[in-house]
Design an enzyme around this catalytic site. Structure first.
Site, PDB file in Angstrom:
ATOM      1  N   VAL A  66      28.253  -3.874 -12.150  1.00 42.81           N
ATOM      2  CA  VAL A  66      28.830  -4.350 -13.418  1.00 42.81           C
ATOM      3  C   VAL A  66      30.311  -4.717 -13.296  1.00 42.81           C
ATOM      4  CG1 VAL A  66      27.121  -3.192 -14.889  1.00 42.81           C
ATOM      5  CG2 VAL A  66      29.255  -1.989 -14.300  1.00 42.81           C
ATOM      6  N   ILE A  93      24.853   3.933 -16.933  1.00 41.59           N
ATOM      7  CA  ILE A  93      25.855   3.658 -15.902  1.00 41.59           C
ATOM      8  C   ILE A  93      27.164   4.342 -16.261  1.00 41.59           C
ATOM      9  CG2 ILE A  93      27.314   1.788 -15.001  1.00 41.59           C
ATOM     10  CD1 ILE A  93      24.854  -0.023 -15.111  1.00 41.59           C
ATOM     11  N   TYR A 156      36.297  16.839 -17.676  1.00 36.80           N
ATOM     12  CA  TYR A 156      35.608  15.584 -18.023  1.00 36.80           C
ATOM     13  C   TYR A 156      36.627  14.457 -18.266  1.00 36.80           C
ATOM     14  CZ  TYR A 156      31.560  12.858 -19.515  1.00 36.80           C
ATOM     15  OH  TYR A 156      30.570  11.908 -19.614  1.00 36.80           O
ATOM     16  N   LYS A 163      33.626   7.750 -22.999  1.00 37.59           N
ATOM     17  CA  LYS A 163      32.387   7.972 -23.768  1.00 37.59           C
ATOM     18  C   LYS A 163      32.653   7.863 -25.274  1.00 37.59           C
ATOM     19  CE  LYS A 163      29.353   8.836 -20.450  1.00 37.59           C
ATOM     20  NZ  LYS A 163      28.433   7.783 -20.010  1.00 37.59           N
ATOM     21  N   ILE A 192      23.187  17.570 -16.612  1.00 35.88           N
ATOM     22  CA  ILE A 192      22.018  17.532 -15.718  1.00 35.88           C
ATOM     23  C   ILE A 192      22.563  17.319 -14.300  1.00 35.88           C
ATOM     24  CG2 ILE A 192      19.892  16.283 -15.125  1.00 35.88           C
ATOM     25  CD1 ILE A 192      19.693  15.336 -18.011  1.00 35.88           C
TER      26      ILE A 192
HETATM   27  P1  NAD Z   1      23.362   8.824 -11.596  1.00 43.89           P
HETATM   28  O1  NAD Z   1      24.419   8.956 -10.548  1.00 43.89           O
HETATM   29  O2  NAD Z   1      21.973   9.051 -11.185  1.00 43.89           O
HETATM   30  O3  NAD Z   1      23.470   7.419 -12.337  1.00 43.89           O
HETATM   31  C1  NAD Z   1      24.693   6.748 -12.510  1.00 43.89           C
HETATM   32  C2  NAD Z   1      24.389   5.304 -12.220  1.00 43.89           C
HETATM   33  O4  NAD Z   1      25.540   4.501 -12.488  1.00 43.89           O
HETATM   34  C3  NAD Z   1      23.990   5.066 -10.747  1.00 43.89           C
HETATM   35  O5  NAD Z   1      22.729   4.441 -10.706  1.00 43.89           O
HETATM   36  C4  NAD Z   1      25.064   4.137 -10.248  1.00 43.89           C
HETATM   37  O6  NAD Z   1      24.583   3.205  -9.296  1.00 43.89           O
HETATM   38  C5  NAD Z   1      25.483   3.448 -11.542  1.00 43.89           C
HETATM   39  N1  NAD Z   1      26.780   2.783 -11.428  1.00 43.89           N
HETATM   40  C6  NAD Z   1      28.009   3.338 -11.238  1.00 43.89           C
HETATM   41  N2  NAD Z   1      28.921   2.353 -11.122  1.00 43.89           N
HETATM   42  C7  NAD Z   1      28.257   1.170 -11.250  1.00 43.89           C
HETATM   43  C8  NAD Z   1      28.639  -0.188 -11.184  1.00 43.89           C
HETATM   44  N3  NAD Z   1      29.899  -0.554 -10.961  1.00 43.89           N
HETATM   45  N4  NAD Z   1      27.684  -1.132 -11.374  1.00 43.89           N
HETATM   46  C9  NAD Z   1      26.396  -0.802 -11.581  1.00 43.89           C
HETATM   47  N5  NAD Z   1      25.962   0.475 -11.623  1.00 43.89           N
HETATM   48  C10 NAD Z   1      26.894   1.438 -11.459  1.00 43.89           C
HETATM   49  O7  NAD Z   1      23.801   9.865 -12.746  1.00 43.89           O
HETATM   50  P2  NAD Z   1      23.260  10.085 -14.236  1.00 43.89           P
HETATM   51  O8  NAD Z   1      23.755  11.425 -14.591  1.00 43.89           O
HETATM   52  O9  NAD Z   1      21.842   9.760 -14.318  1.00 43.89           O
HETATM   53  O10 NAD Z   1      24.124   9.037 -15.081  1.00 43.89           O
HETATM   54  C11 NAD Z   1      23.554   8.089 -15.966  1.00 43.89           C
HETATM   55  C12 NAD Z   1      24.355   8.043 -17.264  1.00 43.89           C
HETATM   56  O11 NAD Z   1      24.153   9.262 -17.961  1.00 43.89           O
HETATM   57  C13 NAD Z   1      25.857   7.901 -17.087  1.00 43.89           C
HETATM   58  O12 NAD Z   1      26.373   7.065 -18.093  1.00 43.89           O
HETATM   59  C14 NAD Z   1      26.358   9.327 -17.300  1.00 43.89           C
HETATM   60  O13 NAD Z   1      27.705   9.365 -17.733  1.00 43.89           O
HETATM   61  C15 NAD Z   1      25.401   9.745 -18.392  1.00 43.89           C
HETATM   62  N6  NAD Z   1      25.292  11.191 -18.636  1.00 43.89           N
HETATM   63  C16 NAD Z   1      25.067  12.049 -17.595  1.00 43.89           C
HETATM   64  C17 NAD Z   1      24.980  13.413 -17.835  1.00 43.89           C
HETATM   65  C18 NAD Z   1      24.761  14.396 -16.705  1.00 43.89           C
HETATM   66  O14 NAD Z   1      25.054  15.586 -16.874  1.00 43.89           O
HETATM   67  N7  NAD Z   1      24.239  13.994 -15.580  1.00 43.89           N
HETATM   68  C19 NAD Z   1      25.107  13.902 -19.143  1.00 43.89           C
HETATM   69  C20 NAD Z   1      25.315  13.003 -20.192  1.00 43.89           C
HETATM   70  C21 NAD Z   1      25.420  11.643 -19.918  1.00 43.89           C
END
Ligand code: NAD
Length: 264
Positions: A66, A93, A156, A163, A192
């Site tokens: 992105v 993402i 964070y 966020k 998670i």
């Molecule tokens: P994850 O690492 O599995 O997924 C994050 C994704 O973001 C990856 O697939 C990565 O390739 C992608 N990404 C990062 N920079 C990018 C870029 N420049 N272009 C395209 N893709 C890019 O981790 P996740 O925890 O599944 O994260 C997914 C979403 O959930 C995120 O927005 C994260 O902030 C949010 N989230 C995570 C948690 C948690 O505790 N894991 C809690 C709440 C929200």
């Protein structure tokens, strides 16, 4: 019985591996008959995502970083060419320099602030605009957020600020596209263990705190998030837009640690 997502096609952005929240969502959607296109950030991740895509019956894989807007445009051109229109999009993402996901928020650098905002927040607006252009009536968009947007969570830092802006974007985009019958929502997931989650300092302590102090006394799984996503992306939630839906075992409603925690 008819499947909830039968005949629906959509885009999943953010699968890195089988621990990704986007993977939990992909499984829930595919199980209800959805047809998926899946993006991967770069070739290294692509190798992991390809077999996962096959598991959910998808051969529609697209590279997308992105930070490179041309690659975002290419994704939507490919969707239009192959499918004509889409019914949903999932944006899961997020990124920030892990050296700034510890210590003081005040020490955030301008470069990392900007990069975090572009990848973790503004990319959703850029995706939503392109998705809306090819989205069928009744379409639904979803992004992922975290409670660190509303309340201070240790380490964070700039992600919390991004966020908060992402959640505001959800409301503005919901207002933009509501008149066209398109909906925009977010899931605020509890912590998670994922690749992105591991970048936050003391992530284990946050998981354990949530497990001990949420009303349900447990952390959430990618499957928990997946089934709530299914609701928000399907017609079941047809009257819901602009919402931040918490999937966090109820942690967000608490005002203090449990008495068990305080007594131990
Ligand atoms: P994850 O690492 O599995 O997924 C994050 C994704 O973001 C990856 O697939 C990565 O390739 C992608 N990404 C990062 N920079 C990018 C870029 N420049 N272009 C395209 N893709 C890019 O981790 P996740 O925890 O599944 O994260 C997914 C979403 O959930 C995120 O927005 C994260 O902030 C949010 N989230 C995570 C948690 C948690 O505790 N894991 C809690 C709440 C929200």
């Amino acid at each position: 019985m008819a499947q909830l997502m039968q005949g629906k096609r959509g885009l999943i952005m953010g699968v890195a591996n089988n621990h990704s929240i986007a993977w939990g969502i992909s499984k829930a959607l595919a199980a209800e008959g959805a047809e998926l296109a899946i993006t991967y950030q770069g070739e290294a991740l692509g190798k992991r995502v390809k077999p996962l895509a096959a598991e959910v019956g998808s051969d529609f894989l697209l590279q997308c970083d992105v930070e490179d807007l041309a690659s975002v445009d290419q994704v939507f051109e490919a969707l239009k060419e192959r499918w004509g229109g889409i019914d949903f999009v999932v944006h899961a993402i997020g990124f920030s320099d892990k050296n700034e996901l510890k210590g003081l928020y005040a020490d955030t650098t301008r470069d990392n602030f900007t990069r975090t905002m572009v990848i973790s927040c503004f990319s959703f607006t850029e995706v939503a605009k392109r998705a809306a252009a090819i989205m069928n009536e009744g379409g639904s968009m979803l992004t992922l957020t975290y409670g660190g947007s509303m309340r201070v969570m240790p380490n964070y830092n700039v992600m919390g600020v991004a966020k908060a802006a992402l959640e505001a974007s959800v409301r503005y985009l919901a207002a933009d596209y509501g008149p066209r019958g398109l909906r925009v929502n977010a899931i605020s997931a509890g912590p998670i263990r994922t690749l992105a989650g591991a970048g936050i300092s003391d992530a284990r302590a946050m998981l354990s705190w949530q497990q001990k102090n949420s009303p349900m006394r447990r952390t959430v799984t990618i499957e928990d998030v997946g089934s709530s996503a299914l609701y928000l992306l399907s017609g079941l939630s047809r009257g819901v837009t602009g919402e931040i839906h918490y999937v966090d075992s109820g942690y967000n409603i608490t005002s203090m640690p449990t008495l068990e925690t305080l007594r131990n």
